[in-house]
Design an enzyme around this catalytic site. Structure first.
Site, PDB file in Angstrom:
ATOM      1  CG  ASP A 145      -1.786   1.179   1.371  1.00 18.02           C
ATOM      2  OD1 ASP A 145      -2.392   1.571   0.355  1.00 18.02           O
ATOM      3  OD2 ASP A 145      -1.875   1.738   2.474  1.00 18.02           O
ATOM      4  CG  ASP A 174      -1.947   7.371   0.189  1.00 20.26           C
ATOM      5  OD1 ASP A 174      -1.028   8.145  -0.113  1.00 20.26           O
ATOM      6  OD2 ASP A 174      -2.896   7.096  -0.582  1.00 20.26           O
ATOM      7  CG  ASP A 224      -2.133   2.569   6.528  1.00 14.00           C
ATOM      8  OD1 ASP A 224      -2.952   3.356   7.043  1.00 14.00           O
ATOM      9  OD2 ASP A 224      -2.086   2.374   5.302  1.00 14.00           O
TER      10      ASP A 224
END
Length: 219
Positions: free
Chosen positions: A7, A9, A180
């Site tokens: 991922d 961001d 996250d």
């Protein structure tokens, strides 16, 4: 060759490039300031709760791309990288990518943020493949609409499967995925090596209950 998927961001960079791009447009007065900021914040809060209406958000987020000329957009993109993304850079993230690179792994970013915003970030990180939400284009201009399936939640699994169908040499290889966000639970449960990176509270709880590694790239 195994596949290391990331991922973007709040995983490889220390912030959310999509939300930050909206803030940047407000500061540069390319959008209706207070109204746009409030909507941008509301959508981001929905995302953090795992409740984002992705199509409503994309209608909002892609509209400025259609309203600003391509030349202006390219200038803004360069300034955004220099002034905003450089402040979110995580050296430990580059080191982690480098570890996978030295092992001969194919490096992929898979992100819900649209390609216009994230392509220069992925290029700077030196990844092999970028799967992102695709803004529709017509005759060299953005239309404000999304092309294909948004790369979000289960859509990340779909987009990865589509890519694997086109690159079958990776289909049976081991896959790592670093994220996250609880929004990425569908893909985390698909791979052999899920890793939670500075996770939100819900993903941290899931990772702990499932025995997944939890790491930080911000220490």
């Amino acid at each position: 060759m195994h596949l290391a998927i990331f991922d973007l961001d709040n995983t490889l960079i220390g912030g959310d490039s999509d939300h930050a791009w909206g803030e940047f447009l407000v500061e540069r007065e390319h959008v209706d300031g207070e109204h746009y900021r409030l909507s941008n914040d509301r959508f981001y809060q929905d995302y953090q709760r795992g409740e984002l209406d992705i199509f409503a958000y994309l209608e909002f987020a892609l509209e400025p791309l259609a309203q600003i000329s391509r030349g202006q957009l390219e200038n803004l993109q360069s300034e955004f990288m220099q002034e905003v993304i450089s402040e979110l850079w995580l050296p430990a993230a580059q080191e982690l990518i480098g570890e996978h690179r030295r092992k001969g792994h194919h490096i992929m970013i898979i992100t819900a943020t649209n390609r216009f915003v994230v392509e220069p970030i992925a290029a700077r990180l030196g990844v092999d493949t970028l799967l992102a939400t695709e803004p529709e284009e017509h005759e060299g201009r953005f239309t404000g609409r999304v092309a294909g399936d948004p790369c979000y939640q289960a859509g990340k699994v779909l987009r990865l499967h589509q890519w694997l169908a086109q690159n079958p040499e990776y289909a049976s290889r081991e896959k790592w995925f670093y994220s996250d966000s609880i929004n990425d639970l569908p893909l985390l449960t698909e791979v052999e090596h899920p890793v939670a990176v500075d996770p939100d509270a819900r993903l941290r709880a899931e990772a702990q209950s499932r025995g997944w590694p939890i790491i930080s790239l911000r220490d």
